[in-house]
Write an enzyme that holds these catalytic residues in place. Structure first.
Site, PDB file in Angstrom:
ATOM      1  N   CYS A  54       0.836  -1.207   0.000  1.00  0.00           N
ATOM      2  CA  CYS A  54       0.000   0.000   0.000  1.00  0.00           C
ATOM      3  C   CYS A  54       0.869   1.254   0.000  1.00  0.00           C
ATOM      4  O   CYS A  54       1.679   1.471   0.908  1.00  0.00           O
ATOM      5  CB  CYS A  54      -0.918  -0.021   1.218  1.00  0.00           C
ATOM      6  N   CYS A  57       0.509   3.432   3.027  1.00  0.00           N
ATOM      7  CA  CYS A  57       1.181   2.829   4.181  1.00  0.00           C
ATOM      8  C   CYS A  57       2.681   3.096   4.124  1.00  0.00           C
ATOM      9  O   CYS A  57       3.318   3.391   5.144  1.00  0.00           O
ATOM     10  CB  CYS A  57       0.935   1.322   4.220  1.00  0.00           C
ATOM     11  N   CYS A 190     -21.137   4.820   4.260  1.00  0.00           N
ATOM     12  CA  CYS A 190     -19.750   4.846   4.746  1.00  0.00           C
ATOM     13  C   CYS A 190     -19.680   5.485   6.137  1.00  0.00           C
ATOM     14  O   CYS A 190     -20.054   6.646   6.323  1.00  0.00           O
ATOM     15  CB  CYS A 190     -18.883   5.618   3.756  1.00  0.00           C
ATOM     16  N   CYS A 193     -17.536   8.587   6.319  1.00  0.00           N
ATOM     17  CA  CYS A 193     -18.220   9.739   5.712  1.00  0.00           C
ATOM     18  C   CYS A 193     -19.186  10.362   6.720  1.00  0.00           C
ATOM     19  O   CYS A 193     -19.307  11.592   6.804  1.00  0.00           O
ATOM     20  CB  CYS A 193     -18.990   9.314   4.467  1.00  0.00           C
TER      21      CYS A 193
END
Length: 440
Positions: A54, A57, A190, A193
């Site tokens: 990632c 990351c 989400c 969100c």
């Protein structure tokens, strides 16, 4: 496979080795040692769930290491390779990378970390959470704690200043606009969100007020407006993008609190805003409208034009313009007048008819002012304004508690001054010889 982050989404990279080693202060956690190290521990833990491939990351790694070193012996900082140990990630609902969890007093109820991805932000959140944990223990409460997330102000859920955009309205409003747009792409289901929503709404109201509508905050339901989501490569929620006319959109990667969002919006505003106008005080309206509309108005009293000429005055005005540009993010008002033109104003600000050029910073709401005591130069003014910016420097009340009467004057024409022309005296009828005799 779509990986949805707490605040960002990661794209797939080639697999790499683990991001941490035994020499780091970050403690590597696995299904074997997690229960003993974290769950059974009395310590506060910050745990990053990551995937080695990632990109986000990888960028977080040096900041996470710095935070771990700074917090060593105070707060435990760990990391789980959730790509390798998927069962451990699944146990804590990890759906994307990096996900950071805070394990406090109640280890069975970890909280999501929602702050910035810098070592400073991580350390601040850890110390805030630690402070809450200690206070809970002091008061006898042992279950749960606050991770230090900013409390939501009343009215934060009012979305009146968040502009809802759709596939049909986006281009007309955003692409063809001269304003700066910060657009959140979200999904109604989400959780992150939903956490962002009150912060975004509160920020929208504050940004609208502070930028006079020049920076706008908007939202797009990406599950409904899939054309927009596809156009801008939205792969996780929430994703925030910044749109400026003539430029490609860029990702917003700052914090998710109201203050973080407002700070970024003001940076965008100041980057795109012209410097403030530098106005001559030629009437009462100029003074009142400028000072009433700004937190501070910076008033300079320049020497008389006969003392400096046009070039000298322009050099002083240039210094003021440079300072106005440097401090334009503060959104102050900038004014000037000629010595003697507004003598009552000078007296009310303690300038008092000498020592030109002079400068005063006036807070019209409080009717207080501070005087420049250093040199009228870029360095001197910068030091003066920098002190004001951080709340230092001595102030005094404006004389009389209000602005005095302002005289209407003609604006400077940009030219050198001229001495008044004296009337010609006709001496043709004077007998100078007789005058000399009389004098003798």
């Amino acid at each position: 496979m779509l990986f949805v982050l707490g605040t960002v989404s990661c794209t797939l990279f080639l697999a790499v080795n683990g991001l941490y080693s035994a020499s780091d202060d970050v403690i590597e956690l696995t299904p074997t040692n997690f229960n003993k190290e974290v769950i059974q521990s009395e310590s506060l833990w910050l745990v990053e769930f990551y995937a080695p491939w990632c990109g986000h990351c990888q960028r977080l790694t040096p900041e996470w290491k710095k935070a771990a070193t700074a917090l060593k012996g105070v707060v435990k900082v760990g990391a789980v390779d959730a790509d390798k140990h998927q069962s451990l990630g699944g146990q804590y609902g990890v759906r994307g990378f990096p996900t950071i969890k805070i394990f406090g007093a109640n280890k069975n109820k970890a909280e999501d970390y929602q702050g910035g991805r810098t070592s400073d932000a991580i350390v601040d959140a850890a110390l805030s959470a630690l402070r809450s944990l200690v206070k809970d223990r002091l008061s006898g409460r042992s279950g749960g704690y606050s991770s230090g997330k900013q409390s939501r102000e009343s009215g934060g859920g009012d979305k009146k200043d968040v502009i809802e955009l759709t596939d049909d309205s986006f281009d007309k409003n955003v692409i063809n606009s001269d304003d700066v747009w910060m657009v959140e792409f979200y999904a109604p289901w989400c959780g992150h969100c939903k956490n962002l929503e009150p912060e975004w709404a509160a920020a929208a109201t504050e940004v609208k007020e502070q930028t006079k509508g020049k920076v706008k905050l908007a939202a797009v339901d990406a599950t409904v407006n899939q054309m927009l989501a596809g156009r801008y490569g939205i792969r996780g929620f929430p994703t925030i993008k910044i749109f400026q006319k003539g430029e490609d959109p860029v990702d917003y990667d700052g914090g998710r609190t109201r203050s973080d969002i407002v700070a970024r919006a003001l940076d965008l505003f100041s980057d795109n805003a012209p410097p403030p106008e530098l106005l001559e005080i030629i009437s009462e309206d100029v003074l009142k409208s400028t000072c009433d509309a700004h937190q501070l108005c910076i008033i300079s009293v320049l020497p008389h034009i006969l003392d400096t000429g046009a070039s000298g005055r322009n050099s002083y005005l240039d210094v003021m313009l440079k300072m106005a540009e440097k401090y334009k993010k503060k959104m102050w008002g900038w004014l000037w007048t000629e010595a003697g033109a507004q003598s009552d104003l000078e007296s009310s600000l303690g300038i008092g008819g000498f020592g030109y050029p002079a400068m005063a910073a006036v807070n019209a709401r409080k009717m207080k002012f501070a005087l420049l005591k250093g040199s009228f130069s870029e360095q001197g003014i910068n030091e003066f304004l920098r002190e004001l910016s951080v709340g230092r420097g001595s102030t005094a009340p404006v004389g009389g508690g209000a602005f005095p009467k302002i005289h209407s004057v003609e604006p400077w024409d940009g030219k050198d001054g001229e001495l008044p022309v004296e009337d010609d005296i006709d001496l043709s009828d004077v007998d100078l010889d007789d005058w000399d005799k009389d004098e003798l």
